[in-house]
Write an enzyme that holds these catalytic residues in place. Structure first.
Site, short mmCIF file in Angstrom:
data_model
loop_
_atom_site.label_atom_id
_atom_site.label_comp_id
_atom_site.label_asym_id
_atom_site.label_seq_id
_atom_site.Cartn_x
_atom_site.Cartn_y
_atom_site.Cartn_z
N THR A 96 5.41 -2.82 -3.53
CA THR A 96 5.92 -2.59 -4.89
C THR A 96 5.23 -1.34 -5.43
OG1 THR A 96 6.18 -4.95 -5.26
CG2 THR A 96 6.16 -3.54 -7.21
N LYS A 171 13.04 -4.39 -8.77
CA LYS A 171 11.83 -5.21 -8.70
C LYS A 171 11.08 -5.21 -10.03
CE LYS A 171 8.08 -7.20 -7.04
NZ LYS A 171 8.01 -8.60 -6.67
N LYS A 246 -0.05 -5.12 -12.75
CA LYS A 246 0.36 -3.90 -12.04
C LYS A 246 1.87 -3.66 -12.21
CE LYS A 246 1.64 -2.55 -7.45
NZ LYS A 246 1.83 -2.95 -6.08
P1 NAD Z 1 -3.04 -6.97 -0.03
O1 NAD Z 1 -4.02 -6.17 -0.80
O2 NAD Z 1 -3.38 -8.38 0.34
O3 NAD Z 1 -2.66 -6.19 1.34
C1 NAD Z 1 -2.56 -4.79 1.45
C2 NAD Z 1 -3.06 -4.41 2.82
O4 NAD Z 1 -2.89 -2.99 3.00
C3 NAD Z 1 -4.56 -4.69 3.02
O5 NAD Z 1 -4.75 -5.44 4.20
C4 NAD Z 1 -5.19 -3.30 3.11
O6 NAD Z 1 -6.32 -3.24 3.97
C5 NAD Z 1 -4.02 -2.50 3.70
N1 NAD Z 1 -4.14 -1.06 3.46
C6 NAD Z 1 -4.47 -0.41 2.30
N2 NAD Z 1 -4.45 0.92 2.49
C7 NAD Z 1 -4.12 1.12 3.79
C8 NAD Z 1 -3.94 2.28 4.59
N3 NAD Z 1 -4.12 3.51 4.08
N4 NAD Z 1 -3.60 2.12 5.88
C9 NAD Z 1 -3.41 0.87 6.39
N5 NAD Z 1 -3.57 -0.27 5.69
C10 NAD Z 1 -3.92 -0.13 4.41
O7 NAD Z 1 -1.69 -6.93 -0.88
P2 NAD Z 1 -0.44 -7.94 -0.75
O8 NAD Z 1 -0.62 -9.11 -1.65
O9 NAD Z 1 -0.14 -8.16 0.70
O10 NAD Z 1 0.70 -7.05 -1.44
C11 NAD Z 1 1.28 -5.94 -0.77
C12 NAD Z 1 2.39 -5.38 -1.63
O11 NAD Z 1 3.37 -6.39 -1.88
C13 NAD Z 1 1.93 -4.89 -3.01
O12 NAD Z 1 2.58 -3.69 -3.31
C14 NAD Z 1 2.34 -6.02 -3.95
O13 NAD Z 1 2.58 -5.56 -5.26
C15 NAD Z 1 3.60 -6.53 -3.28
N6 NAD Z 1 3.90 -7.95 -3.56
C16 NAD Z 1 2.94 -8.89 -3.47
C17 NAD Z 1 3.26 -10.21 -3.73
C18 NAD Z 1 2.19 -11.29 -3.65
O14 NAD Z 1 2.45 -12.42 -4.10
N7 NAD Z 1 1.02 -11.02 -3.09
C19 NAD Z 1 4.56 -10.58 -4.07
C20 NAD Z 1 5.54 -9.60 -4.12
C21 NAD Z 1 5.20 -8.26 -3.85
#
Ligand code: NAD
Length: 295
Positions: A96, A171, A246
């Protein structure tokens, strides 16, 4: 079977990549944390040590990263996907992020002869684990159809919203509704408590009346009426207050850039911001009930 590179193995990305493996795809994975790569390798993925190596020979590259900053770095930085992916690789960003960055990256990818779509999700960690996510997709029709079988292995619905950036627009508009409606439901329960009205009684009536909404009937912010809601487990997430903040901030920035007015959206963001500042960041967003109640 498709060859897929997957970058970002956090709360959402790890179960999504596992579902691609379960569906029989060949998946190469990368994250900044080696233990997260290791957990996917243990269930059949191949490890990569950079974004470029992740997408080497891949038909699809999927990213699931925290915010626009990381997405920009992975796509457009030196050694990024736009520079290194082979022509024919379809780039799919499921994070997102802000609409402007999504549009700019799709444009840069297109100028390099690569297709790119934005495909943010709704459904949270539970939906990622159960492969029941909803994908809101922005990009050319032909690209969306090419991605559909891959996205379908991770979700129950793939809905095209329009051209590049439209998935992100959908979204943030959806989460604007959710963020505001959750506060409305919390205020109603807080008032009911003061008036001596039983939680279950308010639920039974509002769920069949004009106050009915998803925040009430699927995600009720008080314990009892909806046993699966985070309120029944001390607001363990779910979808954290930090993530909701966010998304509301993304909506506010998009409104400022486009000239739309968001009065309740701005106010809702301030309430989540206060909740986050008071230690609620990792709590489910429905835990804002505590702030509304005055705790
Ligand atoms: P998270 O922080 O758990 O996971 C993100 C991952 O990306 C981490 O493992 C981190 O190490 C990795 N990362 C960061 N920078 C990186 C890079 N340069 N290279 C490689 N890996 C890298 O976040 P999440 O909860 O999995 O959410 C991910 C996305 O999904 C976000 O944009 C969030 O807004 C969206 N989202 C989350 C949810 C939820 O319920 N968690 C629901 C809908 C949408």
């Amino acid at each position: 079977m498709a060859r897929i590179g997957f970058i970002g193995l956090g709360n959402m990305g790890a179960p999504m990549a596992r579902n691609l493996l379960r569906a029989g795809h060949a998946v190469r994975v990368f994250d900044l944390f080696p233990d997260r790569i290791g957990r996917l390798v243990a269930v059949g993925a191949e490890a990569a040590d950079s974004p470029a190596q992740t997408v080497l020979g891949a038909e699809f590259a999927i990213t699931m990263l925290p915010s626009g900053r990381e997405v920009r770095a992975v796509y457009s930085g030196p050694g990024g996907l736009i520079e290194t992916a082979a022509p024919g690789t379809l780039l799919i960003d499921c994070s997102t992020i802000d609409v402007a960055t999504a549009r700019e990256l799709a444009h840069l990818a297109g100028a390099s002869g690569l297709g790119m779509i934005d495909a943010p999700v709704s459904g949270g960690v539970g939906g990622a684990e159960a492969a029941t996510l909803t994908f809101m997709v922005g990009g050319a029709d032909e690209l969306v159809e090419r991605a559909r079988p891959i996205l379908s292995a991770m979700g129950k619905a793939v809905v095209r919203a329009g051209e590049a950036g439209a998935g992100q627009a959908a979204k943030i508009c959806n989460n604007l509704i959710l963020g505001i409606s959750m506060i409305a439901v919390c205020e109603a329960f807080a008032l009911a408590e003061r008036l001596g009205l039983d939680h279950q009684a308010l639920f039974d009536i509002a769920a069949q009346s004009s106050g009915q909404c998803w925040s009430l009937t699927s995600y009720c912010p008080v314990p009892g009426p909806v046993p699966s809601s985070p309120a029944n487990r001390d607001y363990a997430p779910g979808f954290t207050a930090q993530m909701m903040l966010k998304d509301l901030d993304l909506a506010i920035a998009a409104a400022q850039a486009s000239g739309a007015r968001l009065e309740l959206g701005v106010h809702a963001a301030e309430l989540y911001r206060r909740f986050v500042a008071c230690g609620g960041a990792s709590t489910d967003f429905s835990g804002v009930m505590r702030l509304i109640r005055g705790a």
